[in-house]
Design a protein around this motif. Sequence first.
Motif, short mmCIF file in Angstrom:
data_model
loop_
_atom_site.label_atom_id
_atom_site.label_comp_id
_atom_site.label_asym_id
_atom_site.label_seq_id
_atom_site.Cartn_x
_atom_site.Cartn_y
_atom_site.Cartn_z
N LEU A 87 12.80 3.49 9.76
CA LEU A 87 11.81 4.14 8.90
C LEU A 87 11.79 5.64 9.16
O LEU A 87 11.61 6.43 8.23
N LEU A 88 11.98 6.03 10.40
CA LEU A 88 11.99 7.45 10.76
C LEU A 88 13.07 8.20 9.98
O LEU A 88 12.81 9.26 9.39
N LEU A 89 14.28 7.66 9.97
CA LEU A 89 15.39 8.31 9.25
C LEU A 89 15.21 8.18 7.74
O LEU A 89 15.54 9.10 6.99
N LEU A 90 14.69 7.05 7.30
CA LEU A 90 14.49 6.82 5.87
C LEU A 90 13.59 7.89 5.26
O LEU A 90 13.91 8.46 4.21
N LEU A 91 12.47 8.19 5.93
CA LEU A 91 11.52 9.16 5.36
C LEU A 91 11.90 10.59 5.64
O LEU A 91 11.20 11.51 5.22
N GLU A 92 13.00 10.80 6.34
CA GLU A 92 13.58 12.14 6.42
C GLU A 92 14.49 12.38 5.22
O GLU A 92 14.73 13.52 4.84
N GLU A 93 14.98 11.30 4.63
CA GLU A 93 15.91 11.41 3.50
C GLU A 93 15.23 11.26 2.14
O GLU A 93 15.72 11.75 1.14
N GLU A 94 14.11 10.55 2.09
CA GLU A 94 13.42 10.37 0.81
C GLU A 94 11.91 10.37 1.02
O GLU A 94 11.42 10.23 2.15
N ARG A 95 11.17 10.51 -0.07
CA ARG A 95 9.72 10.59 0.01
C ARG A 95 9.11 9.20 0.16
O ARG A 95 9.61 8.21 -0.36
N LEU A 96 7.97 9.18 0.85
CA LEU A 96 7.16 7.98 0.87
C LEU A 96 6.62 7.74 -0.54
O LEU A 96 6.25 8.68 -1.23
N SER A 97 6.59 6.49 -0.97
CA SER A 97 6.12 6.16 -2.31
C SER A 97 5.16 4.97 -2.24
O SER A 97 5.09 4.26 -1.23
N VAL A 98 4.43 4.75 -3.32
CA VAL A 98 3.52 3.61 -3.40
C VAL A 98 4.30 2.32 -3.24
O VAL A 98 3.90 1.42 -2.48
N ALA A 99 5.42 2.20 -3.94
CA ALA A 99 6.22 0.97 -3.88
C ALA A 99 6.73 0.71 -2.46
O ALA A 99 6.70 -0.43 -1.98
N LEU A 100 7.18 1.77 -1.78
CA LEU A 100 7.71 1.61 -0.42
C LEU A 100 6.61 1.18 0.54
O LEU A 100 6.81 0.30 1.39
N LEU A 101 5.42 1.76 0.40
CA LEU A 101 4.31 1.44 1.28
C LEU A 101 3.85 0.00 1.07
O LEU A 101 3.55 -0.72 2.03
N LYS A 102 3.79 -0.44 -0.18
CA LYS A 102 3.38 -1.81 -0.47
C LYS A 102 4.42 -2.81 0.05
O LYS A 102 4.07 -3.88 0.57
N THR A 103 5.70 -2.46 -0.09
CA THR A 103 6.76 -3.33 0.44
C THR A 103 6.64 -3.44 1.96
O THR A 103 6.77 -4.52 2.53
N PHE A 104 6.39 -2.30 2.61
CA PHE A 104 6.22 -2.29 4.06
C PHE A 104 5.10 -3.24 4.48
O PHE A 104 5.28 -4.09 5.37
N ALA A 105 3.93 -3.12 3.86
CA ALA A 105 2.78 -3.94 4.23
C ALA A 105 3.05 -5.42 3.97
O ALA A 105 2.71 -6.29 4.79
N SER A 106 3.67 -5.73 2.85
CA SER A 106 3.99 -7.12 2.51
C SER A 106 4.99 -7.72 3.50
O SER A 106 4.82 -8.85 3.96
N ASN A 107 6.02 -6.95 3.84
CA ASN A 107 7.04 -7.44 4.78
C ASN A 107 6.47 -7.60 6.18
O ASN A 107 6.83 -8.54 6.91
N LEU A 108 5.58 -6.70 6.59
CA LEU A 108 4.96 -6.81 7.91
C LEU A 108 4.06 -8.04 7.97
O LEU A 108 4.03 -8.75 8.98
N LEU A 109 3.35 -8.33 6.89
CA LEU A 109 2.52 -9.53 6.84
C LEU A 109 3.39 -10.78 6.96
O LEU A 109 3.03 -11.73 7.67
N THR A 110 4.53 -10.78 6.30
CA THR A 110 5.45 -11.91 6.41
C THR A 110 5.91 -12.10 7.85
O THR A 110 5.95 -13.22 8.36
N ALA A 111 6.25 -11.00 8.52
CA ALA A 111 6.68 -11.07 9.92
C ALA A 111 5.56 -11.61 10.80
O ALA A 111 5.81 -12.40 11.72
N CYS A 112 4.33 -11.21 10.53
CA CYS A 112 3.18 -11.73 11.30
C CYS A 112 3.04 -13.24 11.12
O CYS A 112 2.77 -13.97 12.08
N LYS A 113 3.20 -13.70 9.89
CA LYS A 113 3.11 -15.14 9.62
C LYS A 113 4.21 -15.90 10.34
O LYS A 113 3.99 -17.02 10.83
#
Length: 222
Positions: free
Chosen positions: A54-80
């Motif tokens: 994620l550190l390198l990703l956001l050095e190359e492109e901007r944070l977006s609504v879609a990216l943030l929602k994907t992050f939260a959804s994927n983290l919830l899946t990992a928690c489950k």
Amino acid sequence: MEKTFTITVATSYKEDYQMAMLKMNELKGIIPVRGMGINDKSEYHFHTSGKISLLLLLEEERLSVALLKTFASNLLTACKETDRFLLYEEKLMLTPEDIYYDGTEFSFCYFPGKEIEAKAELRKLADYFVTKLNHQDEELISRVYFFYELATKGDCHLPSLLKEYLAFTPPKKVALVKERKDQEARAGTPPGKIREGSGKFFKRRKKNKWGNFDDLFIDEEL
């Protein structure tokens, strides 16, 4: 050649049930890891081929609504998945350099020896997202600061926090704006106030509850 990164711990390696679970099962959203003992030390090798942090990703492109929602959804899946295999979501590493993205989804490193509190790590991650804001994207601003608010609450049950975040609907008009030096100099604007095109006046104040960010202000209609 397979890409990995390694965490070394200065204690003899002993495989507990957590590593056995990670070795015997493929957990969705969690990066494969193998442990071994070398010279009275423990090494944990995380296999990250085809992914970027994620550190390198956001050095190359901007944070977006879609990216943030994907992050939260994927983290919830990992928690489950941690719950399904009798593991602990607190052992998921939430630093930008330890979160990985393959172009579609995020994956997370599970480290049995993690000692940093999840609350402290989540707060730092929220701070990091704030630094990556695109101040022209009002929906993104609203979503990032809601994430920040959740991350700094007293209770930090990660799955519940993520569910609340994913259910969040931003207000139709977001009042968070980036400070611009010439706004208060507009003709006819009372000192300390900003006039919008509608002719309404707004009082500007800092929103301290979000943290100490010099470029964060909130406009309130008078």
